[in-house]
Scaffold this active site. Sequence first.
Site, PDB file in Angstrom:
ATOM      1  CG  ASP A   1      -2.313   4.853  -2.978  1.00  0.00           C
ATOM      2  OD1 ASP A   1      -1.388   4.140  -3.182  1.00  0.00           O
ATOM      3  OD2 ASP A   1      -3.198   4.678  -2.174  1.00  0.00           O
TER       4      ASP A   1
ATOM      5  CG  HIS B   1      -2.080  -0.987   1.035  1.00  0.00           C
ATOM      6  ND1 HIS B   1      -3.218  -0.722   0.081  1.00  0.00           N
ATOM      7  CD2 HIS B   1      -2.413  -1.981   1.620  1.00  0.00           C
ATOM      8  CE1 HIS B   1      -4.142  -1.557  -0.041  1.00  0.00           C
ATOM      9  NE2 HIS B   1      -3.664  -2.089   1.045  1.00  0.00           N
TER      10      HIS B   1
END
Length: 318
Positions: A168, A138
């Site tokens: 991200d 992540h």
Amino acid sequence: MSLPLESIRVLDLTRLLPGPYCTMLLADFGAEVIKVEAPKIGDYARWEEPKIDDNSALFHSLNRNKKSIVLNLKTEEGKEIFLKLAKQADVVIESFRPGVMDRLGVGYEVLEELNPQIVYCALTGYGQTGPYRDLPGHDINYLAYSGLLDLMGEQDGKPVVPAAQIADLGGGALPAALGILLALYERQESGKGQFVDISMFDGVISWLQSVLPGYLASGTIPGRGEMRLSGGKACYGVYETRDGRYLSVGALEPKFWESFCKVIGKEEFIPLLMAPLREQNRMKAEIQEVILEKSLSEWLEQFSKVETCVAPVKTLAE
């Protein structure tokens, strides 16, 4: 008014934040984005709080202007429908780990043979090749591997997790959108699509422009909280006010630093803009003592009379 991507059809198999943010940008500029979700589970972003109707506010924001279908790509029927859609699509974007789409029988080689003009974007943590390619991850992990997380935070403190997802969005979604647009542009000349390989880890490294070139040139690793734009200089930081609020200062240029020093009554600091770290730390401590003497509104009133790079640290509500 027409939008620049109105003729583009996108099949979006991504979920959560990076991929949906990328296709949100494409949809905002007119692309027909068809969001493809698995049955029952769907996009995990739907589950976040707070909700608007049955889905999260986050999901609604990221998936605005998109169409939506449910397909089970593990079944022959679902795969057949997807291939029919892909034959008429301009772009396919997915965020599975490398090899997943191939195992499902709908990978790039299959789609390219079916539709030679297809632009296929694979948005992953670590890219399609290399020792990390199969690792789960992540945002925080990509920041950690890249070296960026180690540089975030105050001197002598632990690394600080950023409030926005740098890897991200900045390392993944934006490069993906750019890669897709570049491939579509090139397709106008060649008539063929291509495979766009986006690694969020690689993308984060590309963000280290203010620190990585210096390290590569000198071999010196910058310390946390010691760099010019991350707490190392008194002219560029955050100071607490008397009422528990915060004032951001970005007086990097000599003219702005001079104005700042005059307002806070520290004219003796003016020639010390580029002083070494020890002197910077002394100045920061003394500046903090001064800033604590007035409230945020009082300081804003003082600084409104001069030209310097000072701004209140506002809350989301503000």
